[in-house]
Design a protein around this motif. Structure first.
Motif, PDB file in Angstrom:
ATOM      1  N   ALA A  94       0.827  -1.214   0.000  1.00  0.00           N
ATOM      2  CA  ALA A  94       0.000   0.000   0.000  1.00  0.00           C
ATOM      3  C   ALA A  94       0.860   1.262   0.000  1.00  0.00           C
ATOM      4  N   PHE A  95       2.069   1.152   0.501  1.00  0.00           N
ATOM      5  CA  PHE A  95       2.965   2.306   0.633  1.00  0.00           C
ATOM      6  C   PHE A  95       4.222   2.050  -0.193  1.00  0.00           C
ATOM      7  N   SER A  96       4.027   1.540  -1.396  1.00  0.00           N
ATOM      8  CA  SER A  96       5.171   1.097  -2.190  1.00  0.00           C
ATOM      9  C   SER A  96       5.872   2.248  -2.896  1.00  0.00           C
ATOM     10  N   GLY A  97       7.150   2.039  -3.082  1.00  0.00           N
ATOM     11  CA  GLY A  97       7.984   2.973  -3.826  1.00  0.00           C
ATOM     12  C   GLY A  97       8.443   2.310  -5.106  1.00  0.00           C
ATOM     13  N   ARG A  98       9.701   2.487  -5.449  1.00  0.00           N
ATOM     14  CA  ARG A  98      10.249   1.808  -6.628  1.00  0.00           C
ATOM     15  C   ARG A  98      10.121   0.301  -6.449  1.00  0.00           C
ATOM     16  N   LEU A  99       9.787  -0.380  -7.514  1.00  0.00           N
ATOM     17  CA  LEU A  99       9.483  -1.809  -7.453  1.00  0.00           C
ATOM     18  C   LEU A  99      10.609  -2.615  -6.818  1.00  0.00           C
ATOM     19  N   LYS A 100      11.829  -2.448  -7.311  1.00  0.00           N
ATOM     20  CA  LYS A 100      12.956  -3.243  -6.823  1.00  0.00           C
ATOM     21  C   LYS A 100      13.209  -2.975  -5.339  1.00  0.00           C
ATOM     22  N   THR A 101      13.198  -1.717  -4.943  1.00  0.00           N
ATOM     23  CA  THR A 101      13.430  -1.347  -3.546  1.00  0.00           C
ATOM     24  C   THR A 101      12.322  -1.874  -2.653  1.00  0.00           C
ATOM     25  N   THR A 102      11.079  -1.739  -3.104  1.00  0.00           N
ATOM     26  CA  THR A 102       9.936  -2.205  -2.320  1.00  0.00           C
ATOM     27  C   THR A 102       9.982  -3.719  -2.139  1.00  0.00           C
ATOM     28  N   LEU A 103      10.236  -4.446  -3.218  1.00  0.00           N
ATOM     29  CA  LEU A 103      10.290  -5.907  -3.132  1.00  0.00           C
ATOM     30  C   LEU A 103      11.429  -6.376  -2.233  1.00  0.00           C
ATOM     31  N   PHE A 104      12.599  -5.747  -2.367  1.00  0.00           N
ATOM     32  CA  PHE A 104      13.733  -6.122  -1.532  1.00  0.00           C
ATOM     33  C   PHE A 104      13.426  -5.861  -0.055  1.00  0.00           C
ATOM     34  N   PHE A 105      12.906  -4.685   0.258  1.00  0.00           N
ATOM     35  CA  PHE A 105      12.620  -4.332   1.648  1.00  0.00           C
ATOM     36  C   PHE A 105      11.510  -5.226   2.211  1.00  0.00           C
ATOM     37  N   THR A 106      10.512  -5.536   1.388  1.00  0.00           N
ATOM     38  CA  THR A 106       9.419  -6.398   1.839  1.00  0.00           C
ATOM     39  C   THR A 106       9.936  -7.794   2.164  1.00  0.00           C
ATOM     40  N   LEU A 107      10.741  -8.351   1.281  1.00  0.00           N
ATOM     41  CA  LEU A 107      11.317  -9.676   1.523  1.00  0.00           C
ATOM     42  C   LEU A 107      12.239  -9.656   2.746  1.00  0.00           C
ATOM     43  N   ALA A 108      13.117  -8.677   2.816  1.00  0.00           N
ATOM     44  CA  ALA A 108      14.035  -8.570   3.953  1.00  0.00           C
ATOM     45  C   ALA A 108      13.256  -8.373   5.261  1.00  0.00           C
ATOM     46  N   GLY A 109      12.235  -7.538   5.225  1.00  0.00           N
ATOM     47  CA  GLY A 109      11.410  -7.301   6.413  1.00  0.00           C
ATOM     48  C   GLY A 109      10.692  -8.556   6.862  1.00  0.00           C
ATOM     49  N   ALA A 110      10.164  -9.323   5.916  1.00  0.00           N
ATOM     50  CA  ALA A 110       9.479 -10.575   6.261  1.00  0.00           C
ATOM     51  C   ALA A 110      10.457 -11.552   6.921  1.00  0.00           C
ATOM     52  N   VAL A 111      11.681 -11.612   6.416  1.00  0.00           N
ATOM     53  CA  VAL A 111      12.701 -12.479   7.014  1.00  0.00           C
ATOM     54  C   VAL A 111      13.049 -11.992   8.423  1.00  0.00           C
ATOM     55  N   VAL A 112      13.216 -10.692   8.596  1.00  0.00           N
ATOM     56  CA  VAL A 112      13.509 -10.134   9.924  1.00  0.00           C
ATOM     57  C   VAL A 112      12.384 -10.475  10.901  1.00  0.00           C
ATOM     58  N   ILE A 113      11.147 -10.329  10.477  1.00  0.00           N
ATOM     59  CA  ILE A 113      10.001 -10.645  11.340  1.00  0.00           C
ATOM     60  C   ILE A 113      10.002 -12.130  11.689  1.00  0.00           C
ATOM     61  N   TYR A 114      10.237 -12.982  10.703  1.00  0.00           N
ATOM     62  CA  TYR A 114      10.237 -14.426  10.929  1.00  0.00           C
ATOM     63  C   TYR A 114      11.334 -14.817  11.928  1.00  0.00           C
ATOM     64  N   VAL A 115      12.547 -14.319  11.722  1.00  0.00           N
ATOM     65  CA  VAL A 115      13.666 -14.640  12.618  1.00  0.00           C
ATOM     66  C   VAL A 115      13.411 -14.076  14.018  1.00  0.00           C
ATOM     67  N   THR A 116      12.908 -12.857  14.083  1.00  0.00           N
ATOM     68  CA  THR A 116      12.580 -12.261  15.379  1.00  0.00           C
ATOM     69  C   THR A 116      11.563 -13.123  16.108  1.00  0.00           C
ATOM     70  N   ASN A 117      10.597 -13.649  15.377  1.00  0.00           N
ATOM     71  CA  ASN A 117       9.579 -14.493  15.989  1.00  0.00           C
ATOM     72  C   ASN A 117      10.174 -15.780  16.554  1.00  0.00           C
ATOM     73  N   ILE A 118      11.081 -16.402  15.826  1.00  0.00           N
ATOM     74  CA  ILE A 118      11.742 -17.624  16.314  1.00  0.00           C
ATOM     75  C   ILE A 118      12.501 -17.309  17.610  1.00  0.00           C
ATOM     76  N   LEU A 119      13.273 -16.222  17.587  1.00  0.00           N
ATOM     77  CA  LEU A 119      14.021 -15.819  18.785  1.00  0.00           C
ATOM     78  C   LEU A 119      13.082 -15.465  19.937  1.00  0.00           C
ATOM     79  N   ARG A 120      11.981 -14.826  19.611  1.00  0.00           N
ATOM     80  CA  ARG A 120      10.979 -14.436  20.611  1.00  0.00           C
ATOM     81  C   ARG A 120      10.427 -15.668  21.314  1.00  0.00           C
ATOM     82  N   ILE A 121      10.041 -16.674  20.550  1.00  0.00           N
ATOM     83  CA  ILE A 121       9.482 -17.899  21.151  1.00  0.00           C
ATOM     84  C   ILE A 121      10.534 -18.599  22.001  1.00  0.00           C
ATOM     85  N   ALA A 122      11.737 -18.731  21.472  1.00  0.00           N
ATOM     86  CA  ALA A 122      12.803 -19.417  22.215  1.00  0.00           C
ATOM     87  C   ALA A 122      13.139 -18.691  23.515  1.00  0.00           C
TER      88      ALA A 122
END
Length: 185
Positions: free
Chosen positions: A107-135
């Motif tokens: 919804a708040f997208s910028g340049r396609l390449k930058t948006t896709l990279f940040f979205t993918l990287a952010g999803a990975v950060v959230i996923y890893v943070t969640n694993i660490l959070r549970i542990a």
């Protein structure tokens, strides 16, 4: 009315893109949950994977840990030693939080390449943070059981939602720089 729509077109576009993306991804996720649970990866593949990875982090931090199916409940039980410390349910796999994050990004997208990279990287950060959070929450509950409610209900939700909020703030800063750069050239 036309002037109001024109004046607020950016806000309206954001709201409809966010809601549309969120509803679409949530629908896909619900279809996944209804069709892809299995006896091998109980209760579903993603929740099972999160449980395995969380248990691996607990073990890597020096605690003897193991998982057991919570059948007939749709849950995995995490133990440290023989002490039950956490139920890992579908809501613990961070999928809903990642869907929320991705919806905002689109919804708040910028340049396609930058948006896709940040979205993918952010999803990975959230996923890893969640694993660490549970542990870390499991270890915290094992070491300080009298703080279990605080850890589960306040501290660790604050961690995961805080990371999402910080990612959004970082994205807005990046997006703002893109807009300023594009408007000056």
């Amino acid at each position: 009315m036309h002037q109001l729509l024109k004046k607020y077109s950016t806000v309206i576009k954001f709201i409809f893109t966010f809601l549309g993306t969120y509803l679409f991804l949530a629908l896909l996720y619900n279809i996944y949950l209804q069709n892809y649970s299995s006896a091998v990866y109980y209760p579903d593949y993603l929740t099972h994977l999160v449980a395995l990875q969380s248990e691996a982090v607990v073990s890597a931090l020096g605690y003897e840990s193991h998982l057991r199916s919570g059948f007939p409940e749709a849950t995995m039980h995490l133990y440290i030693g023989e002490k039950f410390v956490a139920r890992i349910i579908e809501g613990c796999n961070a999928a809903s939080i990642i869907i929320l994050f991705v919806s905002f990004m689109l919804a708040f997208s910028g340049r396609l390449k930058t948006t896709l990279f940040f979205t993918l990287a952010g999803a990975v950060v959230i996923y890893v943070t969640n694993i660490l959070r549970i542990a870390l929450m499991a270890i915290g509950i094992f070491e300080y059981p009298w703080h279990a409610h605080f850890l589960h209900s306040i501290a660790f939700p604050l961690v995961i939602y805080g990371v999402v909020f910080l990612l959004w703030v970082l994205w807005i800063a990046i997006y703002s720089k893109q807009i300023r750069y594009e408007s000056s050239h």
